[in-house]
Design an enzyme around this catalytic site. Structure first.
Site: not given
Length: 513
Positions: A333, A442, A259, A64, A125, A14, A155-156
């Site tokens: 995950k 990714h 998400r 993910s 998200h 991941d 975070r993203d």
């Protein structure tokens, strides 16, 4: 009669991308003799895990959920992000019957509309454009009181990048002449997915009862105060903005994350009558609680965009052909290697077994970069040695979860741990004549700092991901592969014809090609 399982192992590393740049590249910096040897001696190449290749908007980094959907489906899966954006563009969103029913009920009673969601342009998200559209919908349907409860990202997106998003929403409300940002809190609290209910409780109490650790006159001031306390966006503590707002009986609540995995816990606190994971001060009797997409079939709330069904995904097709399969991952995950890889299906297929290894209980994974990878590997090696399954599908969380921490040294350790784990699996497979495919969903860990801002790079990337075949067959890797081609490749190795629904094609071809 089926032959003894050999197994075929799919290793999903991941957040493990490939970058030509060596700057802040934890993959490049790590000592990884096993992966280096495999890349030198086995058929390998790069495949795409972002943008249109995985059903996302052009140039959008993969993630993910999307990655595992494409890996398991064997076709490009049109993502919720793209569905919602298209509905807004076409105008259909503003007539969405599920959202409109909840909003209209609140408006008719003179009550408020509360919008929850991750305020960010990260696109993993949520997307801030969707929050703007929701505010516009509420306004168009006559809502006098519109409140945005903003979860901050970092975070993203870069760790301290929320200001432009807050400005955009402030401007939106100013233009509408109605509504405002009512609260701020970091996604660390509002969007937990690991049953850390103490975090979720802080978000719930902030939204429902206007209980924050801090108050600020404006959202901009609230953000700057958080930065002064050395909190980056992800970790901003519960802050009420202006006169604290409560969610009252008869109000409508719309959760605008598309998400599912990080929206489930907070949603459950709102809608489950028998919720027991912490003591709720109260549960408002709402005009409606709407999930933008279905966060889980078991959650008693309607969704604005119902899940599309995917037929003949890899897990289903293996089961129909009498093959056994193991899905294994650690907590972080587990949903990806089960629910998402199975095309949004919760229950196992016939002949499918699952192993969940608990993720370590640490605040952030840079404190334990190996995470639970060694324990995951122990189980896989045991399964290979006993030849229990035809197919083993494993997710290793380290590259992504440690990559998100932004701590370079920890990310290097994570990659080095993965290399050891891959080595153990390859050794076990060699002894029984098994095969493996190594890939990723990714990128992330191959870029640990943002050259343009100088900040840590905690987000995913649009870089391609590795694809390595481990086995004895003379095969070569074709150019132009995407994640959707991995399941058809596995079927080729298993000697099974591809079902019509799988539009992907094998990445491994005969050398004559």
């Amino acid at each position: 009669m089926t032959t003894t399982p050999k197994p075929l192992v799919l290793m999903i590393l991941d957040g493990f991308g490939h970058s030509e740049s060596h700057e802040s590249n934890a993959v490049y910096a790590a000592k990884k003799p096993v992966l280096d040897r495999l890349c030198a001696s086995m058929p390998n190449g790069l495949i795409s895990g972002s943008g249109m290749d995985v059903g996302l908007p052009d140039g959008q980094m993969g993630n993910s959920e999307v990655g595992h959907m494409n890996l398991g489906a064997g076709r490009v899966v049109y993502q919720d992000f793209t569905r919602v954006t298209k509905a807004i563009r076409d105008g259909e969103f503003f007539e969405n019957p599920t959202i409109c029913a909840a909003v209209d009920k609140a408006v008719d009673a003179g009550k408020a509309v509360h919008i929850l969601g991750l305020l960010s342009d990260g696109g993993v998200h949520s997307h801030q454009d969707h929050l703007i559209a929701m505010a516009e919908l509420a306004f168009k349907r006559g809502a006098e009181k519109i409140y945005l409860h903003a979860f901050l990202d970092g975070r993203d997106t870069p760790p301290k990048s929320a200001q432009s998003s807050i400005e955009l929403l402030d401007e939106t409300f100013k233009t509408l002449g109605k509504g405002r940002i009512a609260s701020l809190i970091g996604r660390y609290f509002a969007m937990d997915r690991d049953n850390r209910w103490d975090r979720v409780a802080q978000a719930y109490n902030l939204i429902v009862d206007g209980q924050g650790q801090f108050n600020a006159a404006t959202a901009q001031e609230g953000l700057q105060a958080a930065y002064a306390r050395e909190e980056s966006d992800e970790f901003v503590k519960a802050t009420t903005i202006g006169e604290p707002v409560k969610v009252e009986d008869g109000d409508a609540v719309v959760f605008m994350n598309f998400r599912a995995d990080r929206a489930r816990e907070l949603t459950r606190v709102f809608v489950e009558d028998d919720f027991k994971d912490f003591e709720r001060p109260r549960q408002p009797k709402l005009a409606g609680f709407v999930m933008l997409t279905q966060y889980a079939a078991s959650i008693p709330a309607p969704s604005a965009f119902a899940p599309g069904s995917l037929e003949n995904v890899l897990g289903d097709y293996l089961a129909k052909n009498g093959k056994t399969q193991l899905r294994i991952a650690e907590t972080e995950k587990y949903a990806h290697v089960t629910f998402f890889f199975s095309g949004g299906r919760e229950e196992p297929f016939p002949g499918e077994e699952r192993i969940l290894i608990p993720s370590p209980k640490v605040a952030t994974y840079d404190l334990q970069p190996e995470m639970s990878a060694p324990e995951v590997t122990d189980k896989i090696v045991d399964a290979i040695e006993h030849q229990r399954y035809d197919v083993i599908i494993v997710n290793y969380a380290n590259g992504d979860m440690v990559g998100h921490s932004g701590v370079f040294e920890a990310a290097v350790k994570a990659v080095e741990c993965l290399d050891l784990c891959v080595g153990r699996i390859v050794d076990a497979l060699e002894k029984v004549g098994g095969e493996a495919l190594i890939t990723a969903d990714h990128g992330n860990v191959e870029q640990m700092s943002d050259e343009s801002t100088g900040q840590a790079h905690t987000a995913h990337t649009t870089e391609p991901v590795p694809f390595i075949y481990v086995g004895k067959r003379a095969l070569k890797v074709r150019e132009g592969g995407v994640l959707a081609d991995v399941a058809p490749t596995m079927l080729k190795l298993l000697g099974l014809p591809k079902p019509a629904e799988m539009t992907g094609t094998s990445i491994l071809v005969d050398p004559a090609h």
